[in-house]
Write an enzyme that holds these catalytic residues in place. Structure first.
Site, PDB file in Angstrom:
ATOM      1  N   LYS A 190       0.887  -1.179   0.000  1.00 27.31           N
ATOM      2  CA  LYS A 190       0.000   0.000   0.000  1.00 27.31           C
ATOM      3  C   LYS A 190       0.913   1.214   0.000  1.00 27.31           C
ATOM      4  CE  LYS A 190      -1.929   2.984   1.995  1.00 27.31           C
ATOM      5  NZ  LYS A 190      -1.627   4.388   1.655  1.00 27.31           N
ATOM      6  N   GLU A 265       9.272   1.695  11.171  1.00 27.78           N
ATOM      7  CA  GLU A 265      10.346   2.677  10.937  1.00 27.78           C
ATOM      8  C   GLU A 265       9.693   4.046  10.915  1.00 27.78           C
ATOM      9  OE1 GLU A 265      13.402  -0.125   8.454  1.00 27.78           O
ATOM     10  OE2 GLU A 265      12.771   1.773   7.601  1.00 27.78           O
ATOM     11  N   CYS A 299      13.974  10.791   6.904  1.00 25.06           N
ATOM     12  CA  CYS A 299      13.839  10.410   8.328  1.00 25.06           C
ATOM     13  C   CYS A 299      15.160  10.521   9.053  1.00 25.06           C
ATOM     14  CB  CYS A 299      13.296   8.994   8.425  1.00 25.06           C
ATOM     15  SG  CYS A 299      14.285   7.812   7.515  1.00 25.06           S
TER      16      CYS A 299
END
Ligand code: NAD
Length: 502
Positions: A190, A265, A299
């Site tokens: 997804k 994560e 990130c």
């Protein structure tokens, strides 16, 4: 014709297919419309509509989970060398279409060609690396006891869900999907609703390279319907998730009823600590690279600079000069260093921190403005005169925005570095070896680099602590997640079995 004009012409040819047919879901090797209708993919460069995208809902996720469950036994039982060959062929096919992937990623997400030209190649590398581990993935240990020969083996966990965010989506998806497939799992992917283009290219490329139908299924759609269903689906044995920390806790709750294995994560507010004994020229380059590359939508970005007060003034002055010089522009212009932010919502979020910084008493030493009025562009921004309790030091802004905070002692630097909800990465600049050892031992982060920017090495563990995540990727850690460990004990003789009711 300039290189940019040439690239725009090429982009147009790469987008033609998307414009003609839109993006369909891919389930069991078939294109499928979304049961929830369509949504539109918008380019952040000029706010134009790229194409319609199938909006998957629960019905589509159910069909994809069923396809993944149907394809699982054959994929699991395929001889490892054959699975390895298919994954290597996928890597080769990605490389063959690397430019198309890069151009689509730039247009869909606003990332610059300077960085995205390598993202597809990194994706191919992920497939190649995990393909090379396939043959040993099931191997275990022999642990002999006085009465038993104990062996361990690993088996793929089953069909898994992979849910990915919009930042560098192609590379990130391959990083999850490649080890899952290598382990022998089948996948329902997804992708983020804000960046669907390259997820479609990935499934197309993988099937074209020989991945059997149903082994990788792609369902587009939103988190609160398609994503939610995936995390709750009984046939899906694990969820590999990359995204915000808040979403990580929501999906953990969603997966509770089916006891879903989760790998999370999540976000970061990563410190880069610069001591006055460091190589300051290299530290400066790394500080700039780790927050302003990839539009700061990364990130692992070092969004908090902790700089020793003895060098602060000069270091910040050099930073301001360089930051003001960063070239913001069209992502397909090879000279561009920072492109537009991914969506209007994210652009508004990043801009809101310019006011928050001023209201909290920090100084906007560079940037703090938007650029042009066609897309979601902001100037690379530096906040100074900040302290670690301010929102600009605590919250993940996820844009090209750096907060600089002074410290005087090593203890103070460590306390500030750890004073955050997150713990993904840390970067330490010092030439004092014992200090580096001491400091990294107490720094709360899953990944730390000393005198280096983030240089990813695939065999090393990738992941965060605290609100930055649970679990690790990379090397054998990926297989630990996508596989179940089994123990089997064989009696080696006639050991005494306790007799009840005899
Ligand atoms: P997000 O959490 O909003 O969305 C990520 C994905 O989750 C999307 O596909 C979304 O549709 C889906 N989702 C949302 N709600 C869901 C729900 N209830 N159930 C199931 N799925 C749901 O994150 P984003 O804004 O797309 O990405 C940016 C975030 O990702 C940042 O916080 C960034 O730090 C983080 N990130 C972390 C890493 C890492 O390795 N730690 C890497 C890249 C990005």
């Amino acid at each position: 014709m300039s290189v940019l004009d040439e690239n725009i012409a090429k982009l147009s040819s790469y987008l033609a297919g998307f414009r003609d047919t839109g993006i369909q879901n891919r389930i069991g090797g078939e294109d499928c419309a979304g049961s929830g209708g369509v949504f539109q993919s918008i380019s952040p460069v000029d706010r134009s509509v790229i194409c319609d995208v199938a909006r998957g809902d629960e019905t589509d996720v159910d069909a994809a989970a069923q396809a993944a469950a149907w394809a699982f036994p054959a994929w699991r039982d395929l001889p490892a060398t054959q699975r390895r060959k298919i994954l290597i062929d996928v890597a080769g096919a990605i490389e063959a279409r690397a430019e198309e992937i890069a151009f689509c990623e730039c247009w869909d997400t606003g990332q610059t060609l300077r960085f995205m030209s390598k993202a597809a190649l990194r994706g191919a590398e992920n497939f190649r690396y995990f393909a090379d581990q396939v043959v040993q993935a099931r191997d275990g240990q022999h642990l002999k006891s006085p009465t038993l020969m104990n062996i361990t083996t690993r088996v793929p966990i089953g069909p898994v869900g992979v849910i990915t965010p919009w930042n560098t989506p192609f590379m990130l998806s391959t990083w999850k999907i490649a080890p899952a497939l290598a382990a022998g799992c089948t996948v329902v992917h997804k992708p983020a609703e804000d960046s669907p283009l390259t997820a479609r290219l990935l499934v197309e490329i993988a099937e074209g390279a020989g991945l059997p139908p149903g082994v990788l299924n792609t369902v587009n759609g939103f988190g609160h319907d398609a994503g939610k269903r995936l995390t709750r689906h009984k046939a899906i044995k694990a969820i590999a998730f990359v995204g915000e920390s808040r979403t990580g806790s929501i999906i953990t709750r969603q997966g509770a009823d089916t006891l879903k294995r989760m790998h999370l994560e999540l976000g970061g507010k990563n410190p880069v600590i610069v001591f006055d004994d460091a190589d300051l020229d290299r530290a400066l380059d790394a500080v700039i690279f780790m927050i302003y590359s990839i539009n700061g939508e990364r990130c692992t970005s070092s969004s908090r600079l902790l700089v020793q007060d003895t060098i602060r003034e000069e270091f910040e002055a050099r930073l301001v000069e360089r930051v003001n010089n960063i070239k913001v522009g069209h992502p397909l212009d090879p000279a561009t260093e920072v492109g537009p932010l991914v969506t209007e919502e994210h652009f508004n979020k990043v801009m809101s921190y310019f006011d928050i910084a001023r209201e909290d008493g920090a100084t906007v030493a560079a940037g703090g403005q938007t650029v042009g009025d066609t897309g979601y562009f902001v100037r690379p921004t530096l906040f100074t005169n900040a302290d670690n309790s301010m929102r600009i030091a605590q919250e993940e802004i996820f844009g090209p925005v750096l907060t600089s905070i002074p410290f005087s002692t090593e203890e103070e630097a460590l306390e500030m570095a750890n004073d955050t909800a997150y713990g993904l990465t840390g970067y330490v600049w010092t030439n004092d070896l014992t200090r580096a050892l001491r400091f990294t031992d107490r720094l709360e982060a899953g990944m730390i680099w000393v005198n280096s920017e983030n240089v990813r090495h695939l065999p090393t563990p990738f992941g965060g602590v605290k609100a930055s995540g649970i679990g690790r990727d990379g090397g054998d850690w990926s297989f630990d997640f996508y596989m179940e460990q089994k123990h089997i004990g064989f009696a080696t003789g006639q050991h005494k079995i306790m007799r009840l009711g005899a």
